[in-house]
Design an enzyme around this catalytic site. Structure first.
Site, short mmCIF file in Angstrom:
data_model
loop_
_atom_site.label_atom_id
_atom_site.label_comp_id
_atom_site.label_asym_id
_atom_site.label_seq_id
_atom_site.Cartn_x
_atom_site.Cartn_y
_atom_site.Cartn_z
N GLU A 45 -4.92 49.60 -8.79
CA GLU A 45 -6.20 50.05 -8.21
C GLU A 45 -6.16 51.57 -8.09
O GLU A 45 -5.10 52.17 -7.94
CB GLU A 45 -6.39 49.41 -6.84
CG GLU A 45 -7.71 49.77 -6.17
CD GLU A 45 -7.87 49.18 -4.78
OE1 GLU A 45 -9.00 49.03 -4.33
OE2 GLU A 45 -6.83 48.88 -4.13
N LYS A 116 -15.10 45.56 -7.55
CA LYS A 116 -14.47 44.92 -6.40
C LYS A 116 -15.52 44.31 -5.47
O LYS A 116 -16.44 44.98 -5.01
CB LYS A 116 -13.65 45.98 -5.64
CG LYS A 116 -12.84 45.45 -4.47
CD LYS A 116 -12.01 46.60 -3.88
CE LYS A 116 -11.14 46.17 -2.74
NZ LYS A 116 -10.34 47.31 -2.22
N CYS A 157 -7.24 44.17 -5.23
CA CYS A 157 -6.69 44.43 -3.90
C CYS A 157 -7.15 43.47 -2.81
O CYS A 157 -6.69 42.33 -2.76
CB CYS A 157 -6.99 45.88 -3.51
SG CYS A 157 -5.96 46.52 -2.16
#
Length: 287
Positions: A45, A116, A157
């Site tokens: 990330e 995300k 994440c």
């Protein structure tokens, strides 16, 4: 680039405030991974930039069309003839910024994009506060990408704490799930490995997650420990917190074996949630 086995690599970084330096570091470590036989390479990330200062982040951020880090990594995938998953880069998207992952094919084409979905808005016990939603726009679509070996599920994440995302990807056919990250040290020490292993075990899938590690120029400290887990939950490779490369063989037969031994994907059932209240004892009529 076909078959039932291949070598996957995670590139662990310590991204700075300088996108071009980060690009060059990523390109160098991708080369190290390829030299060791990697055919699929993943970066973490925020590959392009670790920057907590929102003003500086906005000033540095580029659109997809002008993105120098994205362009450089696409060229690297083409030159190296590999599948390259860019764990994420910051991309200018209207008033906010997208935390966007890319899958790049061996011709340098963008095979998939993923923004995300779950944004990290938390207050940690040590006083750390994160409000990703103040800067980033959340995604609304999961992403699977077709590779020569099968479907790969993408995430980033904080997504790893939401198991329904990975179950949906596995039920849609993913043999490998990914969660490249920039986990904080505090949460990483407590939960990183167990979450990665849980997502692999639950879905009978490989889990491949490159990470940021160490103390960054912007002051954050990330946990590192890039990891590759097999479908039975065994850790095949794990880094420490220094930049570098880890590799492991991905054997598709292990997916079939795990799903045959514990066929939980076939046992999924819909259900309702009912809230029960304790019955109150009846009072004596004489009262």
């Amino acid at each position: 680039m076909t078959g039932t086995r291949f070598i996957a690599a995670c590139v662990q970084m310590r991204s700075s405030r300088d996108p071009l330096r980060n690009r060059d570091d990523a390109v160098r470590m991708i080369g190290e991974a390829v030299a060791q036989g990697a055919q699929f390479v993943q970066t973490p990330e925020v590959t392009n930039l670790c920057e907590r200062d929102t003003k500086r982040l906005r000033e540095t951020c580029q659109t997809e069309a002008e993105h120098e880090v994205l362009a450089g990594l696409r060229e690297t995938a083409r030159d190296r003839k590999i599948w390259l998953q860019i764990g994420s880069v910051s991309v200018k998207a209207g008033e906010k910024i997208a935390n966007r992952a890319y899958m790049i094919d061996p011709e340098g084409n963008i095979a998939a994009r993923y923004d995300k979905i779950h944004l990290f808005d938390v207050d940690l016990p040590n006083g750390e506060t994160w409000r990703e939603s103040n800067t980033f726009s959340g995604g609304v679509e999961a992403a699977l990408v077709e590779t020569p070996w099968g479907l790969v599920g993408m995430s980033i994440c904080y997504d790893v704490r939401f198991p329904y995302l990975y179950r949906a990807e596995a039920e849609a056919g993913a043999f490998m799930l990914t969660a490249p990250a920039c986990f904080t040290r505090q949460t990483g020490e407590a939960h990183w490995q167990v979450l990665q292993r849980a997502r692999a075990i639950e879905n009978g899938a490989f889990m491949v997650s490159a990470a940021q590690g160490g103390v960054h120029e912007d002051g954050r400290e990330s946990y590192g420990h890039s990891i590759i887990v097999d479908p039975w939950g065994r850790v095949l490779a794990e880094a420490g917190n220094e930049p570098g490369v880890i590799l492991a063989e991905i054997d598709l037969a292990e997916v079939a074996n795990a799903r045959a031994r514990i066929p939980s994907l076939r046992h999924t059932r819909s259900f309702a949630v009912e809230t029960w209240q304790a019955e109150r004892p009846q009072r004596d009529a004489a009262e």
